[in-house]
Design a protein around this motif. Structure first.
Motif, PDB file in Angstrom:
ATOM      1  N   LYS A 166       0.820  -1.223   0.000  1.00 34.41           N
ATOM      2  CA  LYS A 166       0.000   0.000   0.000  1.00 34.41           C
ATOM      3  C   LYS A 166       0.849   1.267   0.000  1.00 34.41           C
ATOM      4  CE  LYS A 166      -4.541  -1.105   0.771  1.00 34.41           C
ATOM      5  NZ  LYS A 166      -5.728  -0.278   0.750  1.00 34.41           N
ATOM      6  N   ASP A 167       0.173   2.408   0.216  1.00 27.78           N
ATOM      7  CA  ASP A 167       0.878   3.682   0.068  1.00 27.78           C
ATOM      8  C   ASP A 167       1.309   4.275   1.414  1.00 27.78           C
ATOM      9  OD1 ASP A 167      -1.488   4.328   1.137  1.00 27.78           O
ATOM     10  OD2 ASP A 167      -2.128   5.704  -0.441  1.00 27.78           O
ATOM     11  N   THR A 195      -1.252   4.725   4.224  1.00 31.06           N
ATOM     12  CA  THR A 195      -1.579   3.514   4.957  1.00 31.06           C
ATOM     13  C   THR A 195      -0.550   3.253   6.049  1.00 31.06           C
ATOM     14  OG1 THR A 195      -2.305   2.720   2.824  1.00 31.06           O
ATOM     15  CG2 THR A 195      -2.311   1.136   4.615  1.00 31.06           C
TER      16      THR A 195
END
Ligand code: ADP
Length: 584
Positions: A59-60, A63
């Motif tokens: 995820k990024d 997150t």
């Protein structure tokens, strides 16, 4: 995900996997909108901790940050400190094109899930089904039920769904907490909504705030119709149908209320969702299980009786759950406390099981350390539905911000206080029923509690009132007069309200509506000192209201100089003008 953060995760992977309990962490992450319910479900079914780390790696940055925050909230302090060094820096970019619409939810001010949350799927589905009825046409949904039954939590949960936003409300969802308001309060709330809506469109354009409710209604009508078509307004906790008139502008509204018939006086299609006052037994037990981290089947027999005693009230069960988290061997004790009902004073509104709430509150407060109990008592003086930043409490309690932070965290963890982390700085508030409880418990000390507020303010701002409009100062500008009146500090109230400087400060920050309201509301007190002067101030404000709305802010001293020479307003202005001349 940034390289630094990724490598940090990989480095501490084993340790993380060993120590964390993903269930609680994921609740926070879902609230933050960085994780979907599907993802949560998948992780629950797999080897939990490992799967969560896997997901984080894919995820990024947001997150990762949310995960970090969740660790902090769940008191995994040492793990959090491992991740802290590599926290990515985020620039807030509105065009980042969020994948699941959740950042739009937090922009719209939708509150996050409570610390411990259980799903009420049947209820949520009923609410969503009604939301779909607003897909094609404007209209009203009334979510009604008793205090503390979970209406606000439901409203927020119902819109936490990508599909609904896409299908029904592509214009977004906008949350506004209303509560028991008078007209000036309501105006300020609608002003801030308009401001929020206009800001996210075009920050270059500065609009003058609407200065009457009628004007606010027109502004809102324009915004909703032209700039935010097919969006949903959520009005939380409405008491009075006159409030709804402002929103009777042919748009889509969901409101929460204890009064089912509020929408009778407005036009358009109407739908209803009833929230039962208590949770199903199993759901209530689940809350206890989550708080105490005991498996549902392994809960002691008292659990069932506790739920029965408070009729499944989500608020009360949460209070007890939070207590048990810390004192896991007190099941019997808290049950007995609930059953004793020693606070049996008849209330005006007896429709709710207040005894249970009283017991739960009393028990929660009892376990606070002595000094914190006194600090909690100070919160008695807050007005219902008013959210305050920590800084205000640091003035009230005369404590360092860090200490205040720790204390607030304790209160929030015990469900004695709620936190709204959609805004910066975070805001804190009590549930209405908790304020009722405090008022009842401390009813002989109200005057001295309000006096403390005023004295602390005076001490902290001895060089003059705060002049900026930030949230922290706003509280004082807005409520100082209220505390003075409640404290019976009439001298203080006169000298504040009969001062042109205060008028300038408050008008600049809040506009004239609130000020005028102060003179009306506290007129009966001020008139004991001097009714002439009171009406001179009031008149000055009524005459110049429109000017005081203007930005840049007018020279109030100049305005005041056109008052009749025998007016106190004029006299004070003249002194100031002379001082200016002297100062060159
Ligand atoms: P209302 O708006 O009806 O007065 P809220 O929605 O504010 O009630 O809920 C009151 C409290 O009850 C919340 O702060 C939370 O502690 C608890 N609560 C409500 N719904 C839930 C839920 N689904 N799961 C866990 N706790 C809940």
């Amino acid at each position: 995900l940034e390289e630094g953060a990724r490598s940090c995760l990989l480095r501490f992977r084993l340790k993380l996997e060993e120590d964390i309990k993903p269930t609680y962490l994921m609740d926070h992450m879902i609230s933050d909108g960085v994780m979907t319910v599907d993802e949560e479900e998948r992780i629950r079914t797999q080897d939990q901790a490992g799967a969560l780390i896997e997901l984080l790696l894919r995820k990024d940055n947001l997150t990762y940050i949310s995960f970090y925050n969740a660790l902090v909230k769940e008191a995994y302090d040492d793990l959090a400190s491992l991740l802290h060094r590599d926290l990515p820096h985020i620039s807030l970019n509105p065009h980042k094109g969020s994948s699941d619409g959740s950042s739009r939810l937090s922009e719209g001010g939708i509150p996050q899930r409570p610390v411990v949350f259980v799903n009420r799927p049947e209820l949520v589905n009923r609410a969503r089904e009604k939301l779909y009825r607003l897909q094609k046409d404007p209209g009203w949904i009334t979510v009604f039920g008793m205090a503390g039954s979970g209406k606000s939590v439901l409203a927020a949960e119902a819109v936490r769904d990508h599909g609904i936003i896409e299908d029904c409300f592509p214009g977004g969802v906008h949350w506004l907490s209303i509560g028991q308001v008078d007209k000036p309060d309501l105006l300020v709330k609608v002003q801030s909504l308009c401001f929020r809506l206009e800001q996210s469109l075009d920050s270059q354009l500065l609009h003058r705030p609407p200065n009457s409710l009628d004007e606010a209604k027109e502004r809102l009508r324009f915004l909703m119709l032209r700039r935010y078509p097919r969006s949903l307004l959520i009005l939380d906790d409405i008491w009075d149908s006159t409030v709804l008139k402002v929103f009777d502008i042919h748009c889509r509204v969901l409101l929460t209320t204890r009064n089912r018939s509020l929408t009778d006086s407005v036009s358009g299609a109407k739908h209803e969702v009833e929230v039962e006052s208590g949770l199903d037994e199993n759901k209530a037990l689940e809350i206890l299980a989550l708080y105490t981290r005991i498996k549902l089947q392994a809960l002691p027999e008292e659990a069932r009786s506790i739920v029965k005693e408070c009729k499944g009230s989500p608020l009360v069960v949460s209070l007890i759950g939070a207590l048990l988290r810390e004192k896991p061997n007190r099941w019997r004790y808290y049950l007995r406390q609930l059953q004793m009902k020693q606070f049996k004073r008849i209330r005006k509104s007896s429709s709710y099981d207040y005894d249970a709430l009283d017991q739960a509150m009393a028990a929660s407060i009892e376990v606070l350390p002595d000094e914190h109990r006194d600090l909690y008592k100070d919160l008695t003086v807050l007005q219902k539905d008013v959210k305050i930043p920590a800084k205000v409490l640091s003035v009230l309690w005369d404590l360092e911000p860090e200490e205040v932070e720790d204390i607030l965290e304790e209160f929030v963890n015990k469900s004695l206080l709620f936190m709204d982390n959609n805004s910066k700085p975070y805001l804190y508030y009590l549930h209405d029923l908790q304020i009722d409880f405090l008022l009842e418990q401390n009813r002989t000390q109200l005057e001295s509690l309000h006096t403390k507020v005023v004295r602390q303010y005076q001490q902290h701002y001895r060089d003059g009132p705060p002049t900026s409009g930030d949230k922290e100062s706003l509280y004082w500008i807005q409520y100082l007069t209220y505390h003075m009146a409640k404290a019976n500090l009439t001298q203080e109230l006169y000298s504040l309200m009969f001062s042109l400087n205060w008028v300038i400060t408050k008008a600049k920050i809040m506009g004239p509506a609130h000020l005028i309201n102060d003179y009306v509301e506290y007129g009966f007190i001020l008139d004991q000192e001097n009714s002439e002067v009171r009406s001179q101030f009031q008149e000055f404000l009524s005459l110049n209201g429109h000017q005081l709305e203007q930005r840049p802010f007018p020279d109030v001293v100049q305005l005041a100089l056109s008052q009749p020479p025998n007016s106190e307003v004029y006299k004070q202005a003249r002194v100031q003008a002379q001082n200016r001349t002297k100062a060159g």
